[in-house]
Write a protein that holds these residues in place. Structure first.
Motif, mmCIF file in Angstrom:
data_model
loop_
_atom_site.group_PDB
_atom_site.id
_atom_site.type_symbol
_atom_site.label_atom_id
_atom_site.label_comp_id
_atom_site.label_asym_id
_atom_site.label_seq_id
_atom_site.Cartn_x
_atom_site.Cartn_y
_atom_site.Cartn_z
ATOM 1 N N ASP A 148 6.131 21.193 4.524
ATOM 2 C CA ASP A 148 7.584 21.177 4.643
ATOM 3 C C ASP A 148 8.211 19.912 4.064
ATOM 4 O O ASP A 148 9.287 19.961 3.496
ATOM 5 N N PHE A 149 7.547 18.768 4.241
ATOM 6 C CA PHE A 149 8.057 17.481 3.776
ATOM 7 C C PHE A 149 6.995 16.751 2.967
ATOM 8 O O PHE A 149 5.795 16.836 3.274
ATOM 9 N N LEU A 150 7.463 15.990 1.994
ATOM 10 C CA LEU A 150 6.639 15.014 1.280
ATOM 11 C C LEU A 150 7.289 13.661 1.524
ATOM 12 O O LEU A 150 8.466 13.466 1.201
ATOM 13 N N LEU A 151 6.558 12.753 2.142
ATOM 14 C CA LEU A 151 7.065 11.420 2.443
ATOM 15 C C LEU A 151 6.432 10.416 1.493
ATOM 16 O O LEU A 151 5.238 10.520 1.192
ATOM 17 N N GLN A 152 7.212 9.449 1.041
ATOM 18 C CA GLN A 152 6.669 8.314 0.305
ATOM 19 C C GLN A 152 6.783 7.108 1.223
ATOM 20 O O GLN A 152 7.870 6.800 1.715
ATOM 21 N N LEU B 37 0.876 -1.175 0.000
ATOM 22 C CA LEU B 37 0.000 0.000 0.000
ATOM 23 C C LEU B 37 0.905 1.215 0.000
ATOM 24 O O LEU B 37 1.671 1.435 0.940
ATOM 25 N N ARG B 38 0.858 1.986 -1.075
ATOM 26 C CA ARG B 38 1.746 3.143 -1.216
ATOM 27 C C ARG B 38 0.993 4.413 -0.874
ATOM 28 O O ARG B 38 -0.154 4.591 -1.271
ATOM 29 N N THR B 39 1.658 5.295 -0.129
ATOM 30 C CA THR B 39 1.021 6.506 0.371
ATOM 31 C C THR B 39 1.999 7.675 0.316
ATOM 32 O O THR B 39 3.180 7.509 0.571
ATOM 33 N N SER B 40 1.486 8.850 -0.022
ATOM 34 C CA SER B 40 2.252 10.084 0.115
ATOM 35 C C SER B 40 1.711 10.809 1.336
ATOM 36 O O SER B 40 0.500 10.878 1.533
ATOM 37 N N VAL B 41 2.624 11.325 2.146
ATOM 38 C CA VAL B 41 2.229 12.051 3.348
ATOM 39 C C VAL B 41 2.862 13.434 3.285
ATOM 40 O O VAL B 41 4.067 13.564 3.079
ATOM 41 N N LEU B 42 2.032 14.459 3.435
ATOM 42 C CA LEU B 42 2.488 15.843 3.451
ATOM 43 C C LEU B 42 2.560 16.292 4.897
ATOM 44 O O LEU B 42 1.571 16.184 5.633
ATOM 45 N N LEU B 43 3.738 16.770 5.321
ATOM 46 C CA LEU B 43 3.932 17.177 6.716
ATOM 47 C C LEU B 43 4.211 18.668 6.822
ATOM 48 O O LEU B 43 4.970 19.224 6.034
ATOM 49 N N THR B 44 3.612 19.272 7.827
ATOM 50 C CA THR B 44 3.975 20.625 8.240
ATOM 51 C C THR B 44 4.650 20.473 9.589
ATOM 52 O O THR B 44 4.112 19.810 10.485
ATOM 53 N N ILE B 45 5.837 21.062 9.709
ATOM 54 C CA ILE B 45 6.598 20.905 10.953
ATOM 55 C C ILE B 45 6.916 22.268 11.563
ATOM 56 O O ILE B 45 6.822 23.294 10.901
ATOM 57 N N GLU B 46 7.282 22.228 12.826
ATOM 58 C CA GLU B 46 7.686 23.449 13.523
ATOM 59 C C GLU B 46 9.064 23.879 13.041
ATOM 60 O O GLU B 46 9.894 23.029 12.690
ATOM 61 N N PRO B 47 9.310 25.180 13.044
ATOM 62 C CA PRO B 47 10.639 25.662 12.659
ATOM 63 C C PRO B 47 11.720 25.011 13.528
ATOM 64 O O PRO B 47 11.518 24.763 14.705
ATOM 65 N N LEU C 250 1.412 6.102 10.410
ATOM 66 C CA LEU C 250 0.875 7.464 10.439
ATOM 67 C C LEU C 250 0.730 7.975 11.866
ATOM 68 O O LEU C 250 1.018 9.147 12.144
ATOM 69 N N ASP C 251 0.290 7.113 12.784
ATOM 70 C CA ASP C 251 0.203 7.500 14.197
ATOM 71 C C ASP C 251 1.584 7.829 14.757
ATOM 72 O O ASP C 251 1.748 8.802 15.498
ATOM 73 N N GLN C 252 2.584 7.023 14.397
ATOM 74 C CA GLN C 252 3.948 7.239 14.865
ATOM 75 C C GLN C 252 4.489 8.578 14.364
ATOM 76 O O GLN C 252 5.101 9.330 15.124
#
Length: 143
Positions: A100-104, A63-73, A117-119
């Motif tokens: 800020d990040f795109l994860l595959q 199962l392939r997923t892209s995750v877009l993250l916004t992180i603190e400076p 995703l919870d982690q």
């Protein structure tokens, strides 16, 4: 890089096992020219390895997923360190825009994806995330 270099990379991108003799024949240049170009491309870091590309049959159980993250400076370093420890995270890209990040990510099933995703969401410094599950591949020109 010139046209010949781009042609060599294009042919190897389609078939990383292609021999130097076959490359030379297809590009209508001497075998020694291809060998010298490959050595230069490797030395200059243009080619950093030779690999295979999995077809859809080999990817069926993932199962392939892209995750877009916004992180603190200033959290980037610590988050990257933690992401490296998660086996299912295949790639991490920095981006422009509101994320800020795109994860595959690749997981064997939805239960593992949910845990991953919870982690990620529980990491200190992660402000928000958005997940996009890949359904099918329509075009894949990645080398």
């Amino acid at each position: 890089m010139d046209e010949l270099d781009r042609n060599i990379i294009g042919l190897l991108g389609a078939d990383a096992r292609m021999s130097v003799a076959t490359l030379a024949r297809r590009l209508k240049v001497a075998r020694s020219t291809i060998q010298a170009r490959l050595e230069r491309l490797e030395t200059n870091g243009v080619i950093v390895g030779y690999t295979l590309k999995l077809g859809e049959t080999a990817r069926e159980g993932r199962l392939r997923t892209s995750v877009l993250l916004t992180i603190e400076p200033r959290a980037q370093g610590a988050i990257l360190t933690r992401l490296k420890a998660i086996h299912e995270v295949e790639r991490v890209f920095t981006t422009s825009g509101r994320f800020d990040f795109l994860l595959q990510i690749a997981c064997p099933n939805t239960q593992v994806l949910d845990q991953v995703l919870d982690q990620i969401g529980a990491m200190t410094g992660v402000k928000s995330s958005e997940s996009l599950i890949h359904l099918s591949t329509k075009i894949d020109r990645a080398v």
